[in-house]
Design a protein around this motif. Structure first.
Motif, PDB file in Angstrom:
ATOM      1  N   GLY A 285       0.820  -1.215   0.000  1.00  0.00           N
ATOM      2  CA  GLY A 285       0.000   0.000   0.000  1.00  0.00           C
ATOM      3  C   GLY A 285       0.848   1.257   0.000  1.00  0.00           C
ATOM      4  N   LEU A 286       1.911   1.261   0.807  1.00  0.00           N
ATOM      5  CA  LEU A 286       2.805   2.419   0.824  1.00  0.00           C
ATOM      6  C   LEU A 286       3.471   2.630  -0.534  1.00  0.00           C
ATOM      7  CD1 LEU A 286       4.625   2.049   4.283  1.00  0.00           C
ATOM      8  CD2 LEU A 286       2.499   3.268   3.738  1.00  0.00           C
ATOM      9  N   TYR A 287       3.916   1.534  -1.126  1.00  0.00           N
ATOM     10  CA  TYR A 287       4.570   1.626  -2.434  1.00  0.00           C
ATOM     11  C   TYR A 287       3.589   2.080  -3.502  1.00  0.00           C
ATOM     12  CZ  TYR A 287       5.719  -0.289  -7.008  1.00  0.00           C
ATOM     13  OH  TYR A 287       5.872  -0.463  -8.351  1.00  0.00           O
ATOM     14  N   MET A 288       2.373   1.552  -3.446  1.00  0.00           N
ATOM     15  CA  MET A 288       1.370   1.932  -4.439  1.00  0.00           C
ATOM     16  C   MET A 288       1.111   3.426  -4.421  1.00  0.00           C
ATOM     17  SD  MET A 288      -1.408  -1.169  -4.008  1.00  0.00           S
ATOM     18  CE  MET A 288      -2.695  -0.160  -4.746  1.00  0.00           C
ATOM     19  N   LEU A 289       0.977   4.001  -3.234  1.00  0.00           N
ATOM     20  CA  LEU A 289       0.704   5.434  -3.136  1.00  0.00           C
ATOM     21  C   LEU A 289       1.873   6.246  -3.692  1.00  0.00           C
ATOM     22  CD1 LEU A 289      -1.336   7.523  -2.180  1.00  0.00           C
ATOM     23  CD2 LEU A 289      -0.183   7.559   0.037  1.00  0.00           C
ATOM     24  N   ASP A 290       3.102   5.828  -3.382  1.00  0.00           N
ATOM     25  CA  ASP A 290       4.278   6.541  -3.886  1.00  0.00           C
ATOM     26  C   ASP A 290       4.390   6.451  -5.403  1.00  0.00           C
ATOM     27  OD1 ASP A 290       5.048   7.342  -1.378  1.00  0.00           O
ATOM     28  OD2 ASP A 290       6.426   5.665  -1.063  1.00  0.00           O
ATOM     29  N   SER A 291       3.863   5.384  -5.993  1.00  0.00           N
ATOM     30  CA  SER A 291       3.990   5.189  -7.440  1.00  0.00           C
ATOM     31  C   SER A 291       2.934   5.951  -8.230  1.00  0.00           C
ATOM     32  CB  SER A 291       3.898   3.695  -7.776  1.00  0.00           C
ATOM     33  OG  SER A 291       2.600   3.191  -7.499  1.00  0.00           O
ATOM     34  N   TYR A 292       1.883   6.436  -7.571  1.00  0.00           N
ATOM     35  CA  TYR A 292       0.832   7.167  -8.277  1.00  0.00           C
ATOM     36  C   TYR A 292       1.334   8.533  -8.727  1.00  0.00           C
ATOM     37  CZ  TYR A 292      -2.622   3.824  -6.471  1.00  0.00           C
ATOM     38  OH  TYR A 292      -3.339   2.693  -6.182  1.00  0.00           O
ATOM     39  N   PRO A 293       0.780   9.070  -9.807  1.00  0.00           N
ATOM     40  CA  PRO A 293       1.093  10.449 -10.198  1.00  0.00           C
ATOM     41  C   PRO A 293       0.753  11.423  -9.081  1.00  0.00           C
ATOM     42  CG  PRO A 293      -0.091   9.314 -11.944  1.00  0.00           C
ATOM     43  CD  PRO A 293      -0.143   8.407 -10.743  1.00  0.00           C
ATOM     44  N   ALA A 294       1.419  12.575  -9.078  1.00  0.00           N
ATOM     45  CA  ALA A 294       1.267  13.534  -7.985  1.00  0.00           C
ATOM     46  C   ALA A 294      -0.185  13.977  -7.804  1.00  0.00           C
ATOM     47  CB  ALA A 294       2.165  14.744  -8.230  1.00  0.00           C
ATOM     48  N   ASP A 295      -0.901  14.202  -8.923  1.00  0.00           N
ATOM     49  CA  ASP A 295      -2.282  14.660  -8.803  1.00  0.00           C
ATOM     50  C   ASP A 295      -3.179  13.591  -8.187  1.00  0.00           C
ATOM     51  OD1 ASP A 295      -1.934  13.038 -11.006  1.00  0.00           O
ATOM     52  OD2 ASP A 295      -3.431  14.082 -12.243  1.00  0.00           O
ATOM     53  N   MET A 296      -2.915  12.321  -8.521  1.00  0.00           N
ATOM     54  CA  MET A 296      -3.708  11.230  -7.944  1.00  0.00           C
ATOM     55  C   MET A 296      -3.390  11.069  -6.461  1.00  0.00           C
ATOM     56  SD  MET A 296      -4.031   7.237  -9.185  1.00  0.00           S
ATOM     57  CE  MET A 296      -4.501   7.785 -10.848  1.00  0.00           C
ATOM     58  N   GLN A 297      -2.112  11.207  -6.106  1.00  0.00           N
ATOM     59  CA  GLN A 297      -1.741  11.140  -4.692  1.00  0.00           C
ATOM     60  C   GLN A 297      -2.457  12.213  -3.895  1.00  0.00           C
ATOM     61  OE1 GLN A 297       2.423  10.875  -3.638  1.00  0.00           O
ATOM     62  NE2 GLN A 297       2.946   9.822  -5.534  1.00  0.00           N
TER      63      GLN A 297
END
Length: 255
Positions: free
Chosen positions: A31-43
């Motif tokens: 979950g932590l990795y997934m959030l870091d991998s999202y584009p900035a706007d999606m994060q």
């Protein structure tokens, strides 16, 4: 029925607890990795909705633990029924050596095609190696990838596919080698397809990206399946986790 359930849990409780605990650990870091991998706007959008890294990690941890415990239990039952489950209680040298060789080959097979071919044609692949892998990504790869994905794709899906094919062919006894090979191929394709969403998000959507995903993930998945069929689940897990370790070490130390 109740007695059979009690016997099953008594026999495989430690195995299922291992799947569950690794699922919690690996799922959290996934979950932590997934959030870091999202584009900035999606994060930012997820953060605005209250989906903090800890919350997302907790959600994926519960999900992965469920996969490990539930699919693990069903997978054990099916694989025992068709003769795929191995009751070996200790690590044997020859299967371990095979798992190590697959891990070394798999780790190199993930990196080298990108360096020698795909990275020359797709800029996003080349750029992806500019940043060293973060700790959550490494932990998620080794635990969630090495254990939970093997429970899902090999123990559960490969066993289920083999059982279905065996029933469709109306054969007696346990599935034949061609049926097990076909089940391995189908589960390897499913394994590769499962990586497509993250691959598309990180690298873009193109025919070459699609080909790369099925070639690399599918090809390595076939090797994990063969280890599962020939030696047992633990060796597929060791090879899968080892593949991530080798690939990340090459990435960190030499790229």
């Amino acid at each position: 029925m109740i007695r059979a359930i009690k016997t099953f849990l008594h026999t495989y409780l430690k195995t299922l607890l291992f799947f569950l605990l690794v699922g919690l650990f690996g799922g959290f870091f996934t979950g932590l990795y997934m959030l870091d991998s999202y584009p900035a706007d999606m994060q930012q959008e997820l953060l605005n909705q209250g989906m903090t890294p800890v919350i997302l990690g907790a959600v994926t941890a519960v999900q992965a633990a469920g996969y490990g415990a539930v699919l693990g239990a069903i997978g054990i039952l099916i694989s025992k029924k068709i003769g795929l489950w191995k009751e070996e209680r200790c690590i044997s040298k020859r299967p371990l050596l095979s798992a190590v060789l697959v891990a070394v080959f798999g780790g190199m097979a993930i990196i080298l095609p990108d360096l020698l071919f795909f990275g020359n044609h797709i800029e996003a692949i080349r750029d992806s190696y500019a940043v060293k892998p973060a700790l959550p990504y490494i932990l998620a790869s080794v635990t969630y990838g090495g254990v939970i994905e093997e429970v899902m794709l090999r123990l559960f899906f490969m066993s289920l596919i083999a059982l279905v094919l065996h029933k469709v062919l109306r054969r007696q006894g346990t599935p034949s080698v061609p049926v097990l090979v076909a089940a391995n191929m189908i589960s390897a394709l499913l394994f590769a397809a499962g990586h497509l969403p993250a691959t598309y998000m990180l690298l873009g959507n193109s025919p070459m990206i699609l080909f790369r995903c099925f070639l690399l993930n599918g090809g390595i998945g076939l090797l994990f399946g063969r280890l599962f069929r020939k030696y047992g689940l633990r060796y597929a897990m060791l090879a899968h986790a080892g593949t991530h370790i080798v690939s990340k070490l090459i990435w960190i130390l030499f790229l």
